[in-house]
Design a protein around this motif. Sequence first.
Motif, mmCIF file in Angstrom:
data_model
loop_
_atom_site.group_PDB
_atom_site.id
_atom_site.type_symbol
_atom_site.label_atom_id
_atom_site.label_comp_id
_atom_site.label_asym_id
_atom_site.label_seq_id
_atom_site.Cartn_x
_atom_site.Cartn_y
_atom_site.Cartn_z
ATOM 1 N N SER A 11 0.844 -1.199 0.000
ATOM 2 C CA SER A 11 0.000 0.000 0.000
ATOM 3 C C SER A 11 0.882 1.253 0.000
ATOM 4 N N ASP A 12 2.042 1.144 0.650
ATOM 5 C CA ASP A 12 2.971 2.269 0.642
ATOM 6 C C ASP A 12 3.531 2.537 -0.746
ATOM 7 N N LEU A 13 3.694 1.473 -1.514
ATOM 8 C CA LEU A 13 4.234 1.644 -2.864
ATOM 9 C C LEU A 13 3.168 2.140 -3.832
ATOM 10 N N CYS A 14 1.939 1.748 -3.580
ATOM 11 C CA CYS A 14 0.870 2.056 -4.529
ATOM 12 C C CYS A 14 0.309 3.469 -4.340
ATOM 13 N N ALA A 15 0.218 3.904 -3.086
ATOM 14 C CA ALA A 15 -0.460 5.176 -2.811
ATOM 15 C C ALA A 15 0.163 6.371 -3.554
ATOM 16 N N PRO A 16 1.507 6.508 -3.559
ATOM 17 C CA PRO A 16 2.072 7.662 -4.277
ATOM 18 C C PRO A 16 1.758 7.629 -5.779
ATOM 19 N N ILE A 17 1.727 6.441 -6.347
ATOM 20 C CA ILE A 17 1.400 6.346 -7.771
ATOM 21 C C ILE A 17 -0.028 6.813 -7.990
ATOM 22 N N TYR A 18 -0.900 6.384 -7.089
ATOM 23 C CA TYR A 18 -2.304 6.780 -7.186
ATOM 24 C C TYR A 18 -2.442 8.296 -7.151
ATOM 25 N N VAL A 19 -1.685 8.932 -6.279
ATOM 26 C CA VAL A 19 -1.754 10.386 -6.167
ATOM 27 C C VAL A 19 -1.227 11.045 -7.441
ATOM 28 N N VAL A 20 -0.097 10.547 -7.935
ATOM 29 C CA VAL A 20 0.486 11.141 -9.149
ATOM 30 C C VAL A 20 -0.431 10.921 -10.351
ATOM 31 N N MET A 21 -1.074 9.759 -10.403
ATOM 32 C CA MET A 21 -1.976 9.471 -11.513
ATOM 33 C C MET A 21 -3.345 10.110 -11.301
ATOM 34 N N LYS A 22 -3.445 10.966 -10.303
ATOM 35 C CA LYS A 22 -4.662 11.729 -9.998
ATOM 36 C C LYS A 22 -5.885 10.821 -9.865
ATOM 37 N N GLY A 23 -5.645 9.671 -9.274
ATOM 38 C CA GLY A 23 -6.764 8.790 -8.984
ATOM 39 C C GLY A 23 -7.206 7.937 -10.163
ATOM 40 N N ASP A 24 -6.462 7.961 -11.258
ATOM 41 C CA ASP A 24 -6.813 7.110 -12.396
ATOM 42 C C ASP A 24 -6.469 5.656 -12.051
ATOM 43 N N GLU A 25 -7.523 4.871 -11.916
ATOM 44 C CA GLU A 25 -7.368 3.508 -11.410
ATOM 45 C C GLU A 25 -6.541 2.633 -12.348
ATOM 46 N N VAL A 26 -6.832 2.737 -13.640
ATOM 47 C CA VAL A 26 -6.159 1.871 -14.610
ATOM 48 C C VAL A 26 -4.677 2.216 -14.702
ATOM 49 N N MET A 27 -4.387 3.501 -14.811
ATOM 50 C CA MET A 27 -2.973 3.905 -14.885
ATOM 51 C C MET A 27 -2.236 3.516 -13.614
ATOM 52 N N THR A 28 -2.893 3.748 -12.472
ATOM 53 C CA THR A 28 -2.249 3.412 -11.206
ATOM 54 C C THR A 28 -1.931 1.925 -11.156
ATOM 55 N N PHE A 29 -2.923 1.117 -11.551
ATOM 56 C CA PHE A 29 -2.714 -0.324 -11.478
ATOM 57 C C PHE A 29 -1.514 -0.754 -12.307
ATOM 58 N N TRP A 30 -1.445 -0.286 -13.540
ATOM 59 C CA TRP A 30 -0.368 -0.778 -14.414
ATOM 60 C C TRP A 30 0.998 -0.219 -14.017
ATOM 61 N N CYS A 31 1.002 1.011 -13.549
ATOM 62 C CA CYS A 31 2.279 1.540 -13.043
ATOM 63 C C CYS A 31 2.717 0.771 -11.796
ATOM 64 N N PHE A 32 1.731 0.480 -10.944
ATOM 65 C CA PHE A 32 2.055 -0.285 -9.737
ATOM 66 C C PHE A 32 2.549 -1.687 -10.116
ATOM 67 N N ALA A 33 1.867 -2.309 -11.080
ATOM 68 C CA ALA A 33 2.283 -3.651 -11.494
ATOM 69 C C ALA A 33 3.706 -3.615 -12.048
ATOM 70 N N ALA A 34 4.014 -2.551 -12.807
ATOM 71 C CA ALA A 34 5.370 -2.444 -13.353
ATOM 72 C C ALA A 34 6.387 -2.214 -12.234
ATOM 73 N N LEU A 35 5.987 -1.395 -11.261
ATOM 74 C CA LEU A 35 6.878 -1.182 -10.124
ATOM 75 C C LEU A 35 7.097 -2.500 -9.381
ATOM 76 N N MET A 36 6.027 -3.263 -9.240
ATOM 77 C CA MET A 36 6.148 -4.528 -8.531
ATOM 78 C C MET A 36 7.028 -5.512 -9.306
ATOM 79 N N ASP A 37 7.037 -5.384 -10.631
ATOM 80 C CA ASP A 37 7.951 -6.241 -11.388
ATOM 81 C C ASP A 37 9.391 -5.999 -10.933
ATOM 82 N N ARG A 38 9.675 -4.766 -10.601
ATOM 83 C CA ARG A 38 11.021 -4.471 -10.081
ATOM 84 C C ARG A 38 11.171 -4.929 -8.643
#
Lengths: 792, 203
Positions: A576-603
């Motif tokens: 949740s700590d990794l996902c929340a900042p992405i959510y804020v930067v993506m201005k609450g866009d769920e789809v963008m947040t998810f895929w950016c988070f998934a890519a971050l998680m790949d790392r």
Amino acid sequence: MGGGNSFQNIEEDVSTLSIDSMVEIKHTPNSDEQLSEEDMKYGLLYSKSKVYVHPTAYSRDNLPGFVAIVRKQGLKPTYLLAWIPESLLEEKGSEEWEKFTSVEASASTEDGDAVLVELPSRHGEPYAFSVPLSSVYSLIIHPPSFSSWYGSISIHLSSGETLPTLFFHDDESRSFNSIAPGSSQPPSKWGGEDLLARLRLYANVLRSSLQNSLYLVDPSRADIETHTTVLFSDDAVDEILSPSSNTPRHRRRGRPHSYSGSPNRNSVLHQTLSSPASTSQARLALLQGFSQITRGARSTAQRILSHPLAKPIVPYLPDPVNSLVNANGEWSSWVEKGGVGEYESARVYLARWARIVAEEGERARRREIHSQVGGIDDDEEDSGLGVFEVIRQSRNVPISRSTRDPKHPVDRDMWAAWFAGDGRPIVPIDYMRQEIFRRGCAYDVRQKAWPFILGVLPWDVDEREREILWAQLKARYNEIKSEWQGVDEVFNRQDIQEERHRIDVDCRRTDRNQPMFMAPSDPSNPHNPHNTYNFSPSTEEIGAQSLANEHTVKLCEILLTYGFYERDLGYVQGMSDLCAPIYVVMKGDEVMTFWCFAALMDRMKQNFLRDQSGMKRQLATLQQLVAVMDPELYKHFEKCDSLNLFFCFRWVLIAFKREFPFDDVLGLWEVLWTNHYSSQFLLFVALAVLESHRDSILRYLVEFDEILKYCNHLSMTIELDSTLAQAEVLFLSFRQMVQDIDRRQAELLDPTTSGMRKRNVDGGSTADSVVGSLKKLPFISDDLRALIKADS
Amino acid sequence: MGRVLLKVIILGDSGVGKTSLMNQYVNKRFSSQYKATIGADFLTKEVMVDDRLVTMQLWDTAGQERFQSLGVAFYRGADCCVLVYDVNSSKSFETLDSWRDEFLIQANPQNAENFPFVVLGNKIDVEEHKRQVTQKRAMAWCQAKGSIPYFETSAKEAINVEQAFQTIAKNALLQETDIDVSPDYPDPIRIDSPSPSGGCSSC
């Protein structure tokens, strides 16, 4: 308190005596008294070359000179401390120069046959000074350290004035490179200590137990009482701080060295305060100590702390000291406020305080210089050099510089200029990565840039293709989400209920100070739809939790969906700590947040594996990195049973999310994601943080729990840009070192070179010597080697 | 008697209030803003137990079981283990068994059967009708596990927190004293330093 009285009489004389021929300071009562040139001969007792004044932060402005102790002859000899710039001595001619260098070379402590010198007049020399020792109130002495590798001494006069700080460039000083044979003194560790040892012959110098860098010269009785009051009966600190003679003998007591009990029991945590038999006694002793400080030191402390220069540090002082600033702190409230009633390891406390004061001092210094040079960027002068010094000393690697330029982030215009009209980039992806590594992104560029840096979107496509890709990603996301959403038999399955609970509990306490995630303003309103939103398996439970809002709920949904996307992993704390900042930067866009988070998680998913193997491997790599880059620190960790580097666990697990303010986290992450130098640049950031605190750690912290406590408390105190600059310097130095080792190895193994040797030496010993030389090279493991690759 | 450090490990599911309890006890503060604990941290507090001044070191760890393999380093040398659950979550109560077992395996204390545990049922400030675990049920479990002391607490309202930790300290001290029976256990402070209660500067 013996030793000081014999000098008391001089002190009285000096207030009326003026011997200052070149003192810039105007405070001496008779400074304008006219003395003929003949009277101006002084016996030169001690001299040290290459003692600098640093008028600005620029090394080109540094003024080299000699620090000297001279004796003014008379019925009662008077001793003066002087600093004479080289330029002034040069004017006097080589003979005068010779006197200073020969006294330095002789390193004699005999005063009888002192050479007579003139103290040159000070015309046009704003920094030169000579002051009677008896007018010196105190010295602040900083031995060479990681953050400033030239040790320094600042001299404070009884009048309240401060002389220019002297920096001991021991690496240039002759007396330091060759210890004079027959010298009666043991070799000092650095020039300031040498000077201090000599000063002790002419004055009673008392090291304060209140502030370890403070030395009082011929202290008054009240000052003696104040500064020898033992706050913490923690002689170990003194021992560590003064491996040689800095502590007055009467203050030195043997460190208890018999801890033969349970090995877990020798932490300072249980010997911080002296241990009288009962609490009442302990409390009494403590309170007595505090009351003495209050009475004796309040006026002094007030004077110091009320000085304008002290202002920047005041907010950071421990409350007890802080309260002196306004003099309204009674000692009883000290005990309360100071947390003494609570209890804290003295060493952790000292280490933290020392660091804060040092950092704030450094910031103040930079600010001052900044204003002096009219706002010219001084970052280049400062960045990363401190770290470098340690490596240079231990590994002899040439200097590297940080390329970062965080003050000029990639802004909208710059970003837009990287794309052609159809949205296809016109700069290569590596350029984009490098620029973001160097500058970072302006806030409003992040939403656009992050999907590229994270690799959600390919770089070399135009806007139309990107739209198609986004549409596909959106469809895919909805597909995964529909595996649970609206499917009651899945959503309410036992394991999913538990997963939902775990996610919900964490999302309700993640970044709630961000405007998007702030708790609903009217929690009592039963019609607030988010209060009744059913994500957690039992809405009944929310009574004890912070209330959800639409964004925390969306965050939950993204994380739950991720569990369906990456089934083996599931939700693990930290995500949740990794996902929340992405959510804020993506201005609450769920789809963008998810895929950016998934890519971050790949790392980062290696961090969350059930067996913790990813975390263990990274900490092990960091351990090897410390071993290669800073063997002294490595040995210290070893000694402290701390080689597991568990105090870096949080840093690594969630990429420093908890260590920096939210906006800094965004800036750090995008730098990490560029893979510009290394896909594991994070470990160099961790190393940079450790390195910038190595002094405190080496000096004060001797147990694993102390280091853990210290590191946990670094949170929100780390300066991002300087840390990143240091991390880059560390990386470049490390890469250089690996290359050097490889080259050296190749040379040793090269048949042409070793074949040539074979003609001269018999084969066996050549092979032996090659093996021997190879063994001397530091071993670079495969894990370490992987660090210099940009893609893992 | 020398100074005593009591190492106390606080375990329980994520979100049951481990960090809050610890902070309420040590700092007399409650905040709804505590984040999930990542890694580990500890707080220390000095307490008087039976006329002895002891220092409690309270270890707070991450609540997700995935991170427990890292706990070993911290569990070692523990003098007492506090098991926390949320009275409004039966799940958090049901996992107490595995927390206890896991602790005994990882910490491997000398006298596993007599090792002191204390159980805290937290969040009793929440409205009664939300409660999922009755006091009776909790006490039965504690009884079955060898008469583990049980407290119902609220970190938020500071209910029973002081009492619970006083018992924790007491039982931890008993454990500690049991271990260090060796008569020649040296006092680490007094050996080299002359009368520490002198007070004034030592010239």
